[in-house]
Design a protein around this motif. Structure first.
Motif, PDB file in Angstrom:
ATOM      1  N   VAL A   8       4.371   5.768  -5.501  1.00  0.00           N
ATOM      2  CA  VAL A   8       3.826   5.977  -6.962  1.00  0.00           C
ATOM      3  C   VAL A   8       2.810   6.366  -7.498  1.00  0.00           C
ATOM      4  O   VAL A   8       2.894   7.690  -8.509  1.00  0.00           O
ATOM      5  CB  VAL A   8       3.291   4.407  -7.819  1.00  0.00           C
ATOM      6  N   ASP A   9       1.270   6.677  -6.716  1.00  0.00           N
ATOM      7  CA  ASP A   9       1.169   7.697  -7.122  1.00  0.00           C
ATOM      8  C   ASP A   9       0.924   9.573  -6.970  1.00  0.00           C
ATOM      9  O   ASP A   9       1.006  10.214  -7.528  1.00  0.00           O
ATOM     10  CB  ASP A   9      -0.470   7.516  -6.015  1.00  0.00           C
ATOM     11  N   ALA A  10       1.753   9.503  -5.361  1.00  0.00           N
ATOM     12  CA  ALA A  10       2.453  10.175  -5.326  1.00  0.00           C
ATOM     13  C   ALA A  10       2.785  10.921  -6.540  1.00  0.00           C
ATOM     14  O   ALA A  10       3.481  12.075  -6.822  1.00  0.00           O
ATOM     15  CB  ALA A  10       2.812  11.102  -4.518  1.00  0.00           C
ATOM     16  N   ALA A  11       3.919  10.059  -6.934  1.00  0.00           N
ATOM     17  CA  ALA A  11       5.078  10.464  -8.514  1.00  0.00           C
ATOM     18  C   ALA A  11       4.261  10.746  -9.862  1.00  0.00           C
ATOM     19  O   ALA A  11       4.754  11.905  -9.907  1.00  0.00           O
ATOM     20  CB  ALA A  11       5.793   9.047  -9.160  1.00  0.00           C
ATOM     21  N   ILE A  12       2.949   9.985 -10.175  1.00  0.00           N
ATOM     22  CA  ILE A  12       2.088  10.331 -10.799  1.00  0.00           C
ATOM     23  C   ILE A  12       1.560  11.784 -10.708  1.00  0.00           C
ATOM     24  O   ILE A  12       2.264  12.200 -11.724  1.00  0.00           O
ATOM     25  CB  ILE A  12       1.081   9.618 -11.353  1.00  0.00           C
ATOM     26  N   GLN A  13       1.496  12.042  -9.746  1.00  0.00           N
ATOM     27  CA  GLN A  13       0.432  13.351  -9.380  1.00  0.00           C
ATOM     28  C   GLN A  13       0.755  14.384  -9.922  1.00  0.00           C
ATOM     29  O   GLN A  13       1.048  15.700  -9.953  1.00  0.00           O
ATOM     30  CB  GLN A  13      -0.299  12.948  -8.228  1.00  0.00           C
ATOM     31  N   SER A  14       1.995  14.168  -9.048  1.00  0.00           N
ATOM     32  CA  SER A  14       3.377  15.403  -8.918  1.00  0.00           C
ATOM     33  C   SER A  14       3.540  15.435  -9.986  1.00  0.00           C
ATOM     34  O   SER A  14       4.697  16.666 -10.022  1.00  0.00           O
ATOM     35  CB  SER A  14       4.578  15.618  -7.234  1.00  0.00           C
ATOM     36  N   ASN A  15       4.035  15.369 -10.879  1.00  0.00           N
ATOM     37  CA  ASN A  15       4.567  15.217 -12.322  1.00  0.00           C
ATOM     38  C   ASN A  15       3.933  15.058 -13.828  1.00  0.00           C
ATOM     39  O   ASN A  15       4.343  15.609 -14.967  1.00  0.00           O
ATOM     40  CB  ASN A  15       5.778  13.882 -12.022  1.00  0.00           C
ATOM     41  N   ILE A  16       2.305  15.096 -13.797  1.00  0.00           N
ATOM     42  CA  ILE A  16       1.928  14.511 -14.241  1.00  0.00           C
ATOM     43  C   ILE A  16       1.453  15.643 -15.964  1.00  0.00           C
ATOM     44  O   ILE A  16       1.160  15.411 -16.849  1.00  0.00           O
ATOM     45  CB  ILE A  16       0.339  13.912 -14.202  1.00  0.00           C
ATOM     46  N   SER A  17       1.780  17.130 -14.717  1.00  0.00           N
ATOM     47  CA  SER A  17       1.351  18.390 -15.687  1.00  0.00           C
ATOM     48  C   SER A  17       2.661  17.830 -17.081  1.00  0.00           C
ATOM     49  O   SER A  17       2.413  19.830 -17.231  1.00  0.00           O
ATOM     50  CB  SER A  17       0.686  19.658 -14.510  1.00  0.00           C
ATOM     51  N   LEU A  18       3.945  17.958 -15.820  1.00  0.00           N
ATOM     52  CA  LEU A  18       4.767  18.262 -16.814  1.00  0.00           C
ATOM     53  C   LEU A  18       4.568  17.779 -18.079  1.00  0.00           C
ATOM     54  O   LEU A  18       4.318  16.538 -18.229  1.00  0.00           O
ATOM     55  CB  LEU A  18       6.086  17.785 -16.044  1.00  0.00           C
ATOM     56  N   GLU A  19       5.883  18.340 -19.686  1.00  0.00           N
ATOM     57  CA  GLU A  19       5.117  17.605 -20.484  1.00  0.00           C
ATOM     58  C   GLU A  19       6.875  16.866 -20.380  1.00  0.00           C
ATOM     59  O   GLU A  19       7.781  16.910 -20.008  1.00  0.00           O
ATOM     60  CB  GLU A  19       6.295  19.180 -21.489  1.00  0.00           C
ATOM     61  N   GLN A  39      11.711   5.980  -8.374  1.00  0.00           N
ATOM     62  CA  GLN A  39      12.930   5.490  -8.264  1.00  0.00           C
ATOM     63  C   GLN A  39      14.003   6.043  -7.359  1.00  0.00           C
ATOM     64  O   GLN A  39      14.796   5.115  -6.224  1.00  0.00           O
ATOM     65  CB  GLN A  39      14.310   5.615  -9.888  1.00  0.00           C
ATOM     66  N   ASN A  40      13.544   6.973  -6.620  1.00  0.00           N
ATOM     67  CA  ASN A  40      14.412   7.750  -5.927  1.00  0.00           C
ATOM     68  C   ASN A  40      13.725   6.983  -4.376  1.00  0.00           C
ATOM     69  O   ASN A  40      14.330   6.869  -3.565  1.00  0.00           O
ATOM     70  CB  ASN A  40      14.206   8.639  -5.745  1.00  0.00           C
ATOM     71  N   ASP A  41      12.198   7.204  -4.150  1.00  0.00           N
ATOM     72  CA  ASP A  41      11.795   6.805  -3.210  1.00  0.00           C
ATOM     73  C   ASP A  41      11.583   5.761  -2.815  1.00  0.00           C
ATOM     74  O   ASP A  41      11.553   5.460  -2.018  1.00  0.00           O
ATOM     75  CB  ASP A  41      10.170   7.481  -3.462  1.00  0.00           C
ATOM     76  N   LEU A  42      11.468   4.444  -3.682  1.00  0.00           N
ATOM     77  CA  LEU A  42      11.355   3.740  -3.363  1.00  0.00           C
ATOM     78  C   LEU A  42      12.556   2.538  -3.704  1.00  0.00           C
ATOM     79  O   LEU A  42      13.240   1.236  -3.109  1.00  0.00           O
ATOM     80  CB  LEU A  42      10.173   2.698  -4.509  1.00  0.00           C
ATOM     81  N   GLY A  43      13.960   3.124  -4.614  1.00  0.00           N
ATOM     82  CA  GLY A  43      14.632   2.350  -5.232  1.00  0.00           C
ATOM     83  C   GLY A  43      14.951   1.187  -6.040  1.00  0.00           C
ATOM     84  O   GLY A  43      15.282   0.586  -6.000  1.00  0.00           O
ATOM     85  N   TYR A  44      12.953   1.286  -6.332  1.00  0.00           N
ATOM     86  CA  TYR A  44      13.485   0.529  -7.721  1.00  0.00           C
ATOM     87  C   TYR A  44      11.923   0.870  -8.249  1.00  0.00           C
ATOM     88  O   TYR A  44      11.030   1.656  -7.756  1.00  0.00           O
ATOM     89  CB  TYR A  44      13.023  -1.028  -7.743  1.00  0.00           C
ATOM     90  N   ILE A  45      11.259   0.279  -9.321  1.00  0.00           N
ATOM     91  CA  ILE A  45       9.805   0.544 -10.184  1.00  0.00           C
ATOM     92  C   ILE A  45       9.132  -0.790 -10.094  1.00  0.00           C
ATOM     93  O   ILE A  45       8.956  -1.319 -11.235  1.00  0.00           O
ATOM     94  CB  ILE A  45      10.443   1.663 -11.685  1.00  0.00           C
ATOM     95  N   PRO A  46       8.571  -0.726  -9.012  1.00  0.00           N
ATOM     96  CA  PRO A  46       7.844  -2.042  -9.542  1.00  0.00           C
ATOM     97  C   PRO A  46       7.049  -2.777 -10.338  1.00  0.00           C
ATOM     98  O   PRO A  46       5.668  -1.729 -11.065  1.00  0.00           O
ATOM     99  CB  PRO A  46       7.094  -2.057  -8.127  1.00  0.00           C
ATOM    100  N   ASN A  47       7.634  -3.771 -10.547  1.00  0.00           N
ATOM    101  CA  ASN A  47       6.960  -3.750 -12.475  1.00  0.00           C
ATOM    102  C   ASN A  47       4.901  -3.984 -12.246  1.00  0.00           C
ATOM    103  O   ASN A  47       4.708  -3.659 -13.349  1.00  0.00           O
ATOM    104  CB  ASN A  47       7.328  -5.716 -12.386  1.00  0.00           C
ATOM    105  N   GLN A  48       4.786  -4.341 -11.247  1.00  0.00           N
ATOM    106  CA  GLN A  48       2.915  -4.268 -10.669  1.00  0.00           C
ATOM    107  C   GLN A  48       2.797  -2.888 -11.099  1.00  0.00           C
ATOM    108  O   GLN A  48       1.270  -2.371 -11.273  1.00  0.00           O
ATOM    109  CB  GLN A  48       2.497  -4.880  -9.486  1.00  0.00           C
ATOM    110  N   HIS A  49       3.562  -1.802 -11.167  1.00  0.00           N
ATOM    111  CA  HIS A  49       2.423  -0.555 -11.085  1.00  0.00           C
ATOM    112  C   HIS A  49       3.226  -0.175 -12.527  1.00  0.00           C
ATOM    113  O   HIS A  49       2.378   1.106 -12.861  1.00  0.00           O
ATOM    114  CB  HIS A  49       3.459   0.181 -10.221  1.00  0.00           C
ATOM    115  N   GLU A  94       0.811  -0.709   0.718  1.00  0.00           N
ATOM    116  CA  GLU A  94      -0.075   0.195  -0.319  1.00  0.00           C
ATOM    117  C   GLU A  94       0.565   1.396  -0.002  1.00  0.00           C
ATOM    118  O   GLU A  94       0.668   2.242  -1.004  1.00  0.00           O
ATOM    119  CB  GLU A  94      -1.422   0.028   1.302  1.00  0.00           C
ATOM    120  N   GLN A  95       1.813   1.333   0.764  1.00  0.00           N
ATOM    121  CA  GLN A  95       2.747   2.417   0.651  1.00  0.00           C
ATOM    122  C   GLN A  95       3.299   2.590  -1.021  1.00  0.00           C
ATOM    123  O   GLN A  95       3.595   3.771  -1.026  1.00  0.00           O
ATOM    124  CB  GLN A  95       4.009   1.931   1.845  1.00  0.00           C
ATOM    125  N   LYS A  96       3.569   1.626  -1.060  1.00  0.00           N
ATOM    126  CA  LYS A  96       4.474   1.755  -2.588  1.00  0.00           C
ATOM    127  C   LYS A  96       3.622   2.541  -3.834  1.00  0.00           C
ATOM    128  O   LYS A  96       3.494   2.820  -4.211  1.00  0.00           O
ATOM    129  CB  LYS A  96       4.532   0.199  -3.430  1.00  0.00           C
TER     130      LYS A  96
END
Ligand code: FES
Length: 156
Positions: A10-21, A32-42, A4-6
Motif C-alpha cells: 500500500v505504501d509503495a502504491a501511494i509513493q509511486s502515484n501520489i504526485s500524479l493528478e 488492487q493489482n498487487d494484492l488482489g483487493y484493497i484492504p479496508n484497514q488501509h 506487513e507485506q500488505k
C-alpha cells in the motif's frame, strides 16, 4: 502475504502515484493489482496521504466494480448485467447464483471458493445471457446450466 507485506505494498502504491493528478485511482488500481483487493484497514492511510476523508475513498472503491475490499475467491464469477443479457434472463441467473452461494456482488463465499462480480457487457451479446468464470466465457445460460457450472467447480 502477511500484514506487513500488505502495508508495504500500500505504501509503495501511494509513493509511486501520489504526485500524479487524480492520484487516487492509480493508487487503488496498483493496490488492487498487487494484492488482489484493497484492504479496508488501509483505506485510512490512502485517505490521509491524499487529504481525503475515508468516506470519499470508500465511495470511489464502491463505485468501481473492478475494486474489491476483500480477497477474491478461488473462482471469480462475472455476471453480465447489460441490456442484451438482461433481455435474455440474466436476472434469474443472478438470483440463482446469489442464492446458491449465499453472497451478493463483490462478496466472496465463506469457504473462499467463489467471488461474485457484476459486469456490464462481456462482448458476447449475441450469445446472451453470458457469464465469465475465471476468464472463461459461458454462453446462452439458463438458471439450471449456471448452477451446474457451480456444481462442477465444487466437485473439481
Ligand atoms: S450484454 Fe451481456 S455480453 Fe453484452
Amino acid at each position: 502475504m502477511n500484514d506487513e507485506q500488505k502495508r508495504l505494498a500500500v505504501d509503495a502504491a501511494i509513493q509511486s502515484n501520489i504526485s500524479l493528478e487524480g492520484a487516487l485511482l492509480p493508487i487503488l488500481h496498483q493496490i488492487q493489482n498487487d494484492l488482489g483487493y484493497i484492504p479496508n484497514q488501509h483505506v485510512a492511510d490512502i485517505a490521509s496521504a491524499l487529504n481525503l476523508s475515508r468516506a470519499e475513498v470508500h465511495g470511489v472503491i464502491s463505485f468501481y466494480h473492478s475494486f474489491t475490499t476483500s480477497p477474491h475467491g478461488k473462482h471469480v464469477i462475472e455476471i453480465c448485467r447489460a441490456e442484451s443479457c438482461q433481455a435474455m434472463g440474466s436476472e434469474k441467473i443472478e438470483a440463482a447464483l446469489k442464492h446458491k452461494l449465499g453472497i451478493d456482488y463483490q462478496q466472496t463465499s465463506d469457504d473462499g471458493e467463489f467471488t461474485l462480480n457484476a459486469v456490464y457487457c462481456l462482448g458476447n451479446c449475441a450469445c446472451s445471457p453470458s457469464i465469465k468464470i475465471n476468464s472463461q466465457m459461458h454462453s446462452r445460460l439458463t438458471e439450471e446450466s449456471a448452477l451446474e457450472l457451480i456444481a462442477e467447480l465444487k466437485r473439481s
